[in-house]
Design a protein around this motif. Structure first.
Motif, PDB file in Angstrom:
ATOM      1  N   GLU A   1     -11.836   3.458  11.096  1.00 51.36           N
ATOM      2  CA  GLU A   1     -11.155   2.213  11.482  1.00 51.36           C
ATOM      3  C   GLU A   1     -10.562   2.304  12.881  1.00 51.36           C
ATOM      4  OE1 GLU A   1      -9.207   0.950   7.323  1.00 51.36           O
ATOM      5  OE2 GLU A   1      -8.430  -0.149   9.071  1.00 51.36           O
TER       6      GLU A   1
ATOM      7  N   LYS B   1       2.020   1.584   9.672  1.00 55.22           N
ATOM      8  CA  LYS B   1       0.943   0.775   9.064  1.00 55.22           C
ATOM      9  C   LYS B   1       0.221   1.557   7.956  1.00 55.22           C
ATOM     10  CE  LYS B   1      -3.273  -1.773  10.483  1.00 55.22           C
ATOM     11  NZ  LYS B   1      -3.132  -2.986   9.690  1.00 55.22           N
TER      12      LYS B   1
ATOM     13  N   TYR C   1      -7.986   7.359  11.851  1.00 48.23           N
ATOM     14  CA  TYR C   1      -7.827   6.043  12.452  1.00 48.23           C
ATOM     15  C   TYR C   1      -7.735   6.204  13.957  1.00 48.23           C
ATOM     16  CZ  TYR C   1      -6.706   4.553   7.714  1.00 48.23           C
ATOM     17  OH  TYR C   1      -6.762   4.300   6.360  1.00 48.23           O
TER      18      TYR C   1
ATOM     19  N   LYS D   1       0.680  -4.516  15.358  1.00 49.52           N
ATOM     20  CA  LYS D   1       1.795  -5.456  15.619  1.00 49.52           C
ATOM     21  C   LYS D   1       2.747  -4.907  16.693  1.00 49.52           C
ATOM     22  CE  LYS D   1       1.793  -7.671  11.050  1.00 49.52           C
ATOM     23  NZ  LYS D   1       0.617  -6.927  10.483  1.00 49.52           N
TER      24      LYS D   1
ATOM     25  N   ASP E   1      -3.392  -5.168  15.647  1.00 47.02           N
ATOM     26  CA  ASP E   1      -3.430  -4.556  14.304  1.00 47.02           C
ATOM     27  C   ASP E   1      -2.147  -3.802  13.983  1.00 47.02           C
ATOM     28  OD1 ASP E   1      -6.917  -3.721  14.855  1.00 47.02           O
ATOM     29  OD2 ASP E   1      -6.053  -5.396  13.695  1.00 47.02           O
TER      30      ASP E   1
ATOM     31  N   TRP F   1      -7.787   0.485  15.386  1.00 47.71           N
ATOM     32  CA  TRP F   1      -6.642  -0.415  15.353  1.00 47.71           C
ATOM     33  C   TRP F   1      -6.259  -0.813  16.768  1.00 47.71           C
ATOM     34  CZ3 TRP F   1      -3.129   2.556  11.301  1.00 47.71           C
ATOM     35  CH2 TRP F   1      -3.639   2.301  10.020  1.00 47.71           C
ATOM     36  N   SER F   2      -6.154  -2.124  16.977  1.00 52.03           N
ATOM     37  CA  SER F   2      -5.778  -2.644  18.305  1.00 52.03           C
ATOM     38  C   SER F   2      -4.269  -2.860  18.364  1.00 52.03           C
ATOM     39  CB  SER F   2      -6.469  -4.003  18.500  1.00 52.03           C
ATOM     40  OG  SER F   2      -5.910  -4.908  17.547  1.00 52.03           O
TER      41      SER F   2
END
Ligand SMILES: Cc1cc2nc3c(=O)[nH]c(=O)nc-3n(C[C@H](O)[C@H](O)[C@H](O)COP(=O)(O)OP(=O)(O)OC[C@H]3O[C@@H](n4cnc5c(N)ncnc54)[C@H](O)[C@@H]3O)c2cc1C
Length: 290
Positions: free
Chosen positions: A230, A112, A87, A238, A236, A232-233
């Motif tokens: 993937e 996550k 990721y 949180k 993403d 993740w920002s």
């Protein structure tokens, strides 16, 4: 029962071969001028994780990296060597993050991923050189940690035994899961790429990479979803934006000194013990060592 191993790996500028344009006028690293590489001790960390995977049936190795979109390269590299997936945590809002903000973001990404057994990081990155992110991430996850691991002694689904390097020798420690481990460069070096894995993962890409490469073959990624890496920002994972970037970074860079060694500082020695001894005394007197 699954057994999840999360490896933290960083893409770093190759500061071992700095040329004249490696530093910007303001003293910061000119990352564009330096080749980007897999942080050396993170390769030791990957090997450590793969050795655990070799010994535990059904174990899975997941690579987690925070960086610009091109950091997906080290996720591919890790998968060529045996990692199962990766990721990429990437977002402009991470810019200016010091180690505390970095470990905050990484800890949210680990959460996550859901429950895990083992978190493995390198001891240190060759650019920031603080050795802080591994222990800080463990702290933020509220799990114990074993730092400076040098050798995997024994491992099963209940506990792990590790030899680690300490100031004046080594120590053997055992721990139950979840546990964080940082791996020292004196540990086993990473196994090479596996040809089958290379063929399997060479087309793996992030969405950003596919857009940049204007790749059309969506069919390939639909039929082989494991090829999608993937991204993740901040949203993403949180993360609280205030805890990221400069606002989330208590480290204030006071001055940056640009140290480039000049030839005049080198000294050639003959092979007499006396010369070596004289140099040692000179270095100790100069407070350069000791
Ligand atoms: C004020 C300030 C602003 C900064 N701004 C930036 C910036 O804009 N961009 C930038 O790139 N750096 C920036 N840095 C540097 C950045 O904070 C550090 O490089 C980063 O936090 C990691 O610390 P380190 O290099 O000392 O790694 P260490 O703490 O030495 O790393 C130890 C281990 O943690 C893991 N790890 C570390 N970083 C990562 C990562 N990103 N992804 C996955 N695993 C990781 C690896 O396993 C590594 O071996 C900034 C630093 C400061 C003080």
């Amino acid at each position: 029962m699954s057994f999840k191993i999360v490896v933290l790996a960083k893409q770093v500028p190759d500061t071992r071969n700095v040329g004249k344009d490696a530093m910007k006028a303001d003293g910061t690293v000119n990352r564009a001028a330096l080749p980007a590489i897999f942080n050396p001790e993170d390769l030791n960390a990957l090997e450590f994780a793969l050795q655990v995977k070799d010994k535990i049936e059904g174990a899975e190795v997941i690579i987690l990296t925070m960086g610009p979109y091109r950091a997906a390269e080290i996720i591919r590299e890790a998968m060529y060597r045996g990692a199962d997936k990766g990721y990429l945590i990437t977002d402009r809002k991470f810019a200016g993050s010091d180690t505390l903000a970095t470990s905050y973001a990484i800890s949210l990404a680990v959460k996550k991923l859901g429950s895990f057994n083992l978190l493995v990081a390198g001891r240190q990155a060759i650019d920031g050189d603080t050795a802080q992110v591994g222990p800080q991430t463990a702290e933020k996850l509220g799990i114990p940690q074993i730092a400076y691991a040098e050798k995997l002694i024994e491992v099963n689904k209940e506990e792990i035994t590790i030899k680690r390097r300490i100031e004046r020798g080594v120590e053997t420690v055992s721990a139950k899961y979840p546990i964080a481990v940082t791996v020292h460069g004196s540990a086993d070096s990473c196994r090479p790429r596996n040809a089958k894995k290379l063929m399997q993962f060479k087309h793996s890409r992030t969405l950003t990479e596919l857009k940049n490469e204007e790749r059309e073959n969506a069919e390939l990624y639909k039929s082989r979803p494991y090829l999608m890496i993937e991204e993740w920002s901040v949203a993403d994972i949180k993360a609280d934006v205030e805890a990221l970037g400069l606002s989330g970074s208590p480290t204030k860079v006071k001055t940056i000194e640009n140290v480039v060694f000049q030839a005049k500082e080198s000294k050639s020695l003959g092979d007499s013990n006396q010369e070596v001894e004289d140099l040692m005394i000179e270095l100790i007197d100069g407070h350069i060592i000791g």
